[in-house]
Design a protein around this motif. Structure first.
Motif: not given
Length: 85
Positions: A2-12, A81-85
């Motif tokens: 999920t988006d939340k799991q991706k965000a948590v993994a990204y910040w870790k 994580y797919g946050y690139d533009e």
């Protein structure tokens, strides 16, 4: 994932990179420039004592290099994580 799991993994992973890079900077600036200065002063670099060089120049050069390393790591992490533009 999920988006939340991706965000948590990204910040870790981001925080792990920050801790590693800041530890390197600490070792170069504080340890090499202050704590181990006397031992490093036995070695000369360009006519200057190595402990003095680390205290005056080495920590700055290391910081600039670490900035470029961090940018590269973050670009890879953004793509992962797919946050690139």
């Amino acid at each position: 994932m999920t988006d939340k799991q991706k965000a948590v993994a990204y910040w870790k992973e981001n925080l792990r990179y920050l801790v590693i890079l800041l530890t390197i900077w600490f070792l170069v600036s504080y340890c090499a420039g202050i704590l181990f200065k006397d031992a490093l002063n036995n070695i000369r670099l360009g006519g200057f004592k190595l402990g003095f060089w680390f205290a005056q120049q080495g920590s700055i050069y290391t910081f600039v290099i670490l900035i470029f390393v961090y940018v590269r790591l973050m670009n890879k992490l953004d793509k992962k994580y797919g946050y690139d533009e």
